[in-house]
Design a protein around this motif. Structure first.
Motif, PDB file in Angstrom:
ATOM      1  N   GLN A 137     -17.913  61.294 -50.449  1.00  0.00           N
ATOM      2  CA  GLN A 137     -16.886  61.435 -51.464  1.00  0.00           C
ATOM      3  C   GLN A 137     -16.391  62.874 -51.555  1.00  0.00           C
ATOM      4  OE1 GLN A 137     -15.657  58.696 -53.116  1.00  0.00           O
ATOM      5  NE2 GLN A 137     -14.056  60.139 -53.692  1.00  0.00           N
ATOM      6  N   LEU A 138     -17.279  63.829 -51.304  1.00  0.00           N
ATOM      7  CA  LEU A 138     -16.869  65.233 -51.291  1.00  0.00           C
ATOM      8  C   LEU A 138     -15.846  65.480 -50.180  1.00  0.00           C
ATOM      9  CD1 LEU A 138     -17.129  68.177 -52.210  1.00  0.00           C
ATOM     10  CD2 LEU A 138     -19.091  68.391 -50.666  1.00  0.00           C
ATOM     11  N   ILE A 139     -16.078  64.882 -49.013  1.00  0.00           N
ATOM     12  CA  ILE A 139     -15.119  65.020 -47.915  1.00  0.00           C
ATOM     13  C   ILE A 139     -13.789  64.381 -48.286  1.00  0.00           C
ATOM     14  CG2 ILE A 139     -14.657  64.397 -45.513  1.00  0.00           C
ATOM     15  CD1 ILE A 139     -17.619  64.570 -44.972  1.00  0.00           C
ATOM     16  N   VAL A 140     -13.852  63.245 -48.977  1.00  0.00           N
ATOM     17  CA  VAL A 140     -12.623  62.575 -49.405  1.00  0.00           C
ATOM     18  C   VAL A 140     -11.822  63.469 -50.349  1.00  0.00           C
ATOM     19  CG1 VAL A 140     -11.720  60.649 -50.764  1.00  0.00           C
ATOM     20  CG2 VAL A 140     -13.497  60.244 -49.055  1.00  0.00           C
ATOM     21  N   VAL A 141     -12.498  64.146 -51.275  1.00  0.00           N
ATOM     22  CA  VAL A 141     -11.802  65.042 -52.198  1.00  0.00           C
ATOM     23  C   VAL A 141     -11.180  66.215 -51.450  1.00  0.00           C
ATOM     24  CG1 VAL A 141     -12.114  66.612 -54.147  1.00  0.00           C
ATOM     25  CG2 VAL A 141     -13.234  64.388 -54.166  1.00  0.00           C
ATOM     26  N   LEU A 142     -11.931  66.776 -50.505  1.00  0.00           N
ATOM     27  CA  LEU A 142     -11.436  67.935 -49.767  1.00  0.00           C
ATOM     28  C   LEU A 142     -10.288  67.566 -48.825  1.00  0.00           C
ATOM     29  CD1 LEU A 142     -14.801  69.720 -48.915  1.00  0.00           C
ATOM     30  CD2 LEU A 142     -13.131  70.380 -50.645  1.00  0.00           C
ATOM     31  N   GLU A 143     -10.263  66.325 -48.348  1.00  0.00           N
ATOM     32  CA  GLU A 143      -9.195  65.941 -47.430  1.00  0.00           C
ATOM     33  C   GLU A 143      -7.836  65.915 -48.121  1.00  0.00           C
ATOM     34  OE1 GLU A 143      -8.501  61.258 -46.954  1.00  0.00           O
ATOM     35  OE2 GLU A 143     -10.532  61.865 -46.457  1.00  0.00           O
ATOM     36  N   VAL A 144      -7.822  65.700 -49.428  1.00  0.00           N
ATOM     37  CA  VAL A 144      -6.558  65.726 -50.162  1.00  0.00           C
ATOM     38  C   VAL A 144      -5.941  67.114 -50.087  1.00  0.00           C
ATOM     39  CG1 VAL A 144      -5.449  65.348 -52.386  1.00  0.00           C
ATOM     40  CG2 VAL A 144      -7.374  63.910 -51.697  1.00  0.00           C
TER      41      VAL A 144
END
Length: 351
Positions: free
Chosen positions: A261-268
């Motif tokens: 989920q951290l990667i998902v947030v950073l991908e934004v």
């Protein structure tokens, strides 16, 4: 590169360093009674050494003179390494010249990695790995931390390792992860003896309170007993079995889900163009992605905290059903976030 490589490393090192600091705080407060003040950075080292050197009970294994010193030395060196590593990883997110980068990024990472290696040596010494059989969790956790520390140290020597640096870094990270999972298996009823405070649950405080770890052979679990408050035969009423393998798997899944989920947030932030929208609604779409990702991230860590308090599946309804639904929801969220992060990284590699 900033948001998908350096930022996750910065966040990971921050969490890792916070865990080391908590272990250090636990160590330096072993010379105080529960009603006294809390030591945050310093303590009476002579009193602490006396506490760590106190004779163990007759059921405990023999204590060696270097074990108290290795407890103090290990946590102090780990903390120093975490500080240097944090300085390097924090500075790495800022653009700078090559000379400045070498001074405040590469050298702190090198010193931090070396301290992690020395901390692993202290663990090996403290638990006498060379003189004990590899049949205990603490033995394997010490060995994995030792090898993981070597990996982190070598990663800072990237100029000499070339293309092997990424593989060595991956191995070191995986070994630290395995050691962390083994530490969870060493759960001691909201206390961790960890690998550097072997007598944490057996020290005698000035107030007369003694915490003892006993093993219930029938249930094959280690349990906590507070001396002076309960009889030895009444230990089943003091604490219950902690953290089953199923519960441990759930905690590991929470960590995996939180990382994804951290990667998902950073991908934004890293690739906002991946989220299709019209010009007039672009910012609102990105805000929704941010809020949803952060909400999931906070929710996952709230579940981890809840699981730290309630480590067993409740038997009463509706709490049992709610816990089962929570685990099912987290499983689905783990699959969804992992697939999304993997697809994003695949798209970035192919573009």
């Amino acid at each position: 590169a900033l948001y998908l490589s350096k930022m996750p490393i910065f966040i990971g090192s921050t969490v890792f360093g916070s865990g080391i600091y908590m272990g250090y705080v636990e160590l330096i407060n072993m010379d105080t009674d529960t009603n006294d003040h809390i030591n945050w950075f310093w303590c009476d080292w002579a009193a602490l050494l006396d506490v760590l050197s106190e004779a163990k009970n007759t059921e405990a294994p023999e204590s060696y003179w270097y074990q108290p010193l290795s407890s103090i030395g290990g946590w102090v060196v780990y903390l120093i390494g975490a500080v240097f590593y944090q300085v390097g990883n924090t500075s790495d997110v800022i653009s700078m010249s090559e000379d400045t980068h070498r001074l405040i990024v590469e050298w702190p990472q090198l010193i931090g990695g070396f301290c992690f290696f020395i901390g692993g040596v202290f663990e090996i010494v403290h638990n006498r790995v060379w003189d004990t059989s590899p049949t205990s969790l603490v033995w394997w956790s010490s060995v994995f931390n030792f090898i993981g520390g070597i990996g982190f140290w070598l990663c800072a020597c990237s100029d000499n390792l070339g293309s092997y640096v990424n593989i060595i870094g991956l191995v070191g990270t995986v070994l630290y992860l395995i050691a962390a999972i083994l530490t969870l298996c060493m759960w001691r009823g909201e206390q961790f003896g960890l690998t550097l405070i072997s007598n944490l649950n057996r020290v005698q405080r000035e107030s007369g309170t003694q915490v003892v770890v006993r093993t219930d052979n029938k249930r094959q679990v280690s349990q906590i007993k507070v001396g002076g408050e309960y009889k030895l035969d009444d230990i089943a009423n003091v604490v219950e079995a902690k953290l089953s393998w199923r519960g441990l798997s759930f905690v590991v899944m929470c960590v995996l889900c939180g990382t994804s989920q951290l990667i998902v947030v950073l991908e934004v932030t890293a690739a906002p163009w991946e989220f299709e929208s019209s010009a007039g609604t672009r910012q609102r779409h990105l805000s929704i992605e941010y809020i949803m990702g952060l909400a999931n991230l906070l929710g996952i860590h709230a579940v981890i905290m809840l699981n730290s308090v309630c480590v067993r599946m409740p038997r009463e309804q509706p709490y049992r059903l709610l816990t089962q639904m929570m685990r099912l929801l987290l499983t689905m969220l783990t699959v969804q976030t992992t697939m999304r992060a993997e697809l994003f990284l695949e798209d970035e590699r192919s573009s």
